[in-house]
Write a protein that holds these residues in place. Structure first.
Motif, short mmCIF file in Angstrom:
data_model
loop_
_atom_site.label_atom_id
_atom_site.label_comp_id
_atom_site.label_asym_id
_atom_site.label_seq_id
_atom_site.Cartn_x
_atom_site.Cartn_y
_atom_site.Cartn_z
N THR A 1 0.85 -1.20 0.00
CA THR A 1 0.00 0.00 0.00
C THR A 1 0.88 1.25 0.00
O THR A 1 0.64 2.20 -0.77
CB THR A 1 -0.93 0.02 1.25
OG1 THR A 1 -1.71 -1.17 1.24
CG2 THR A 1 -1.84 1.23 1.25
N ASP A 2 1.91 1.23 0.83
CA ASP A 2 2.84 2.35 0.91
C ASP A 2 3.49 2.60 -0.46
O ASP A 2 3.62 3.75 -0.90
CB ASP A 2 3.90 2.01 1.97
CG ASP A 2 5.05 3.00 1.99
OD1 ASP A 2 4.92 4.00 2.72
OD2 ASP A 2 6.05 2.79 1.28
N PHE A 3 3.84 1.52 -1.14
CA PHE A 3 4.46 1.60 -2.47
C PHE A 3 3.55 2.37 -3.43
O PHE A 3 4.01 3.22 -4.20
CB PHE A 3 4.69 0.17 -2.99
CG PHE A 3 5.20 0.07 -4.38
CD1 PHE A 3 6.54 0.31 -4.66
CD2 PHE A 3 4.35 -0.28 -5.43
CE1 PHE A 3 7.02 0.20 -5.96
CE2 PHE A 3 4.82 -0.39 -6.73
CZ PHE A 3 6.17 -0.15 -7.00
N ARG B 1 3.65 6.53 -4.24
CA ARG B 1 4.29 6.48 -5.56
C ARG B 1 5.80 6.37 -5.40
O ARG B 1 6.57 7.21 -5.91
CB ARG B 1 3.92 7.71 -6.40
CG ARG B 1 2.53 7.63 -6.98
CD ARG B 1 2.53 6.63 -8.10
NE ARG B 1 1.29 6.56 -8.84
CZ ARG B 1 1.20 5.94 -10.01
NH1 ARG B 1 2.24 5.36 -10.56
NH2 ARG B 1 0.05 5.86 -10.63
N ARG B 2 6.22 5.36 -4.63
CA ARG B 2 7.64 5.18 -4.33
C ARG B 2 8.47 5.14 -5.61
O ARG B 2 8.11 4.44 -6.57
CB ARG B 2 7.84 3.88 -3.56
CG ARG B 2 7.28 3.92 -2.16
CD ARG B 2 8.12 4.75 -1.26
NE ARG B 2 7.59 4.77 0.09
CZ ARG B 2 7.99 5.62 1.03
NH1 ARG B 2 8.90 6.53 0.76
NH2 ARG B 2 7.49 5.56 2.23
N ILE C 1 -3.82 -4.44 0.36
CA ILE C 1 -3.67 -3.15 -0.32
C ILE C 1 -4.90 -2.26 -0.08
O ILE C 1 -6.04 -2.66 -0.35
CB ILE C 1 -3.40 -3.34 -1.83
CG1 ILE C 1 -2.05 -4.05 -2.02
CG2 ILE C 1 -3.42 -2.00 -2.57
CD1 ILE C 1 -1.74 -4.44 -3.45
N GLY C 2 -4.65 -1.07 0.44
CA GLY C 2 -5.74 -0.10 0.68
C GLY C 2 -6.58 -0.44 1.90
O GLY C 2 -7.58 0.22 2.18
N ASN C 3 -6.20 -1.46 2.63
CA ASN C 3 -7.00 -1.95 3.76
C ASN C 3 -6.33 -1.55 5.09
O ASN C 3 -5.25 -2.03 5.41
CB ASN C 3 -7.11 -3.47 3.65
CG ASN C 3 -7.95 -4.09 4.75
OD1 ASN C 3 -8.35 -3.40 5.68
ND2 ASN C 3 -8.21 -5.38 4.65
N HIS D 1 -9.47 -5.79 -5.59
CA HIS D 1 -9.35 -4.46 -6.21
C HIS D 1 -7.92 -3.94 -6.10
O HIS D 1 -7.33 -3.46 -7.08
CB HIS D 1 -10.34 -3.48 -5.56
CG HIS D 1 -10.23 -2.10 -6.11
ND1 HIS D 1 -10.49 -1.81 -7.43
CD2 HIS D 1 -9.83 -0.92 -5.52
CE1 HIS D 1 -10.28 -0.52 -7.64
NE2 HIS D 1 -9.87 0.04 -6.50
N GLY D 2 -7.35 -4.08 -4.91
CA GLY D 2 -5.99 -3.58 -4.68
C GLY D 2 -4.98 -4.25 -5.60
O GLY D 2 -4.06 -3.61 -6.13
#
Ligand SMILES: C[S@@+](CC[C@H](N)C(=O)[O-])C[C@H]1O[C@@H](n2cnc3c(N)ncnc32)[C@H](O)[C@@H]1O
Length: 266
Positions: free
Chosen positions: A152-154, A158-159, A175-177, A188-189
């Motif tokens: 998610t952080d990635f 926008r790493r 992701i996103g959770n 979805h993620g």
């Protein structure tokens, strides 16, 4: 008077079990587990929990409330549970799975809080999922380098990363959770992640969905090689990690090589 004299009675040692049942525990971690006045644990499988209870009769699971909408709240409660025992003047050992300092907010939180309150506190390293991946997939981070991000952080930051270097993405089922995993909630993620990765890699670039074996040698690691385009359909679980192999070696900077005196050495 030494620094040690100023410390409060009670201490905290945070250790990791590694990923594999029993086989990954270091001798140092085992000694702390056995000798602790109070053993608290947050591990991923029931057999490890049973085994910890056999090593230390005080062993108790740290409550892990998955009803919260924010994991962070549960983590705060876990830190408090650990500190409650330390504040009683006990030498506490808290056990987490894998490496206790890798993607383990409550372990770092408890360590910081214990030090803030004047207790002796340390963390011992353990074997993480990434260490297992290096061994199982045959990835040597020394060859092309290695970048490791929480998935998610990635995406949300926008790493900046280098596609000619190995890429490891953790928690791809989350992701996103901000809460806890629910069956199917990752779809979805994962679709968004595949779309973003396709800005850098071709749709048929091979990626690996990886799960280290917990009950080795009874179970083998899961190493699913799929084209990037199939990532959204991949069978992903809360313990899946994504490995994206590098596109190839990065081009050499001849000027830098000359500056380092490497040009004439073949
Ligand atoms: C909360 S983190 C815990 C990591 C753990 N402390 C460690 O040292 O590996 C959970 C994430 O670690 C990774 N993970 C945990 N167990 C794994 C396994 N058996 N195989 C592959 N990755 C794993 C996955 O990315 C998962 O989403």
């Amino acid at each position: 008077m030494s620094f040690e004299d100023n410390l409060q009675a009670g201490s905290l040692t945070i250790v990791g079990t590694g990923i594999q049942l029993v086989g990954h525990l270091t001798l140092g971690a085992q000694a702390h587990i056995v000798q602790a006045d109070k053993l608290l644990f947050a591990v991923a499988d029931p057999l490890t929990a049973k085994w910890l209870r056999s090593l230390n009769a005080t062993a108790e699971a740290i409550p892990y409330n998955t009803d919260r909408t924010r994991r962070k709240e549960t983590y705060r409660e876990m830190v408090e549970r650990i500190l409650t025992e330390v504040r009683q003047g006990l030498n506490v050992c808290a056990v987490f799975y894998g490496h206790p300092g890798v993607f383990a907010d409550p372990a770092h939180g408890a360590l910081k809080q214990a030090r803030r309150e004047g207790f002796k506190a340390q963390m011992l390293p353990g074997i993480s999922a990434e260490d297992c991946l290096f061994a199982d997939v045959g990835l040597d981070p020394g060859v092309n380098g290695c970048q490791s991000f929480e998935a998610t952080d990635f995406l949300i930051r926008r790493r900046k990363f280098d596609p000619t270097c190995a890429l490891i993405l953790w928690q791809i089922a989350m992701i996103g959770n901000l809460g806890f995993y629910k069956e199917g909630s990752h779809l979805h993620g994962l679709t968004v992640l595949a779309e973003v990765l396709q800005e850098y890699y071709s749709f048929d670039h091979e990626v690996i969905v990886y799960e280290a074996a917990v009950y080795y040698p009874v179970c083998e690691p899961v190493i699913k090689r799929i084209p990037l385009s199939k990532l959204p359909e991949a069978n992903v679980t809360p313990v899946s990690t994504l490995y994206v192999p590098p596109l190839g070696p990065a081009p050499l900077d001849r000027e830098m090589m000359a500056r380092l005196g490497m040009e004439n050495r073949g």
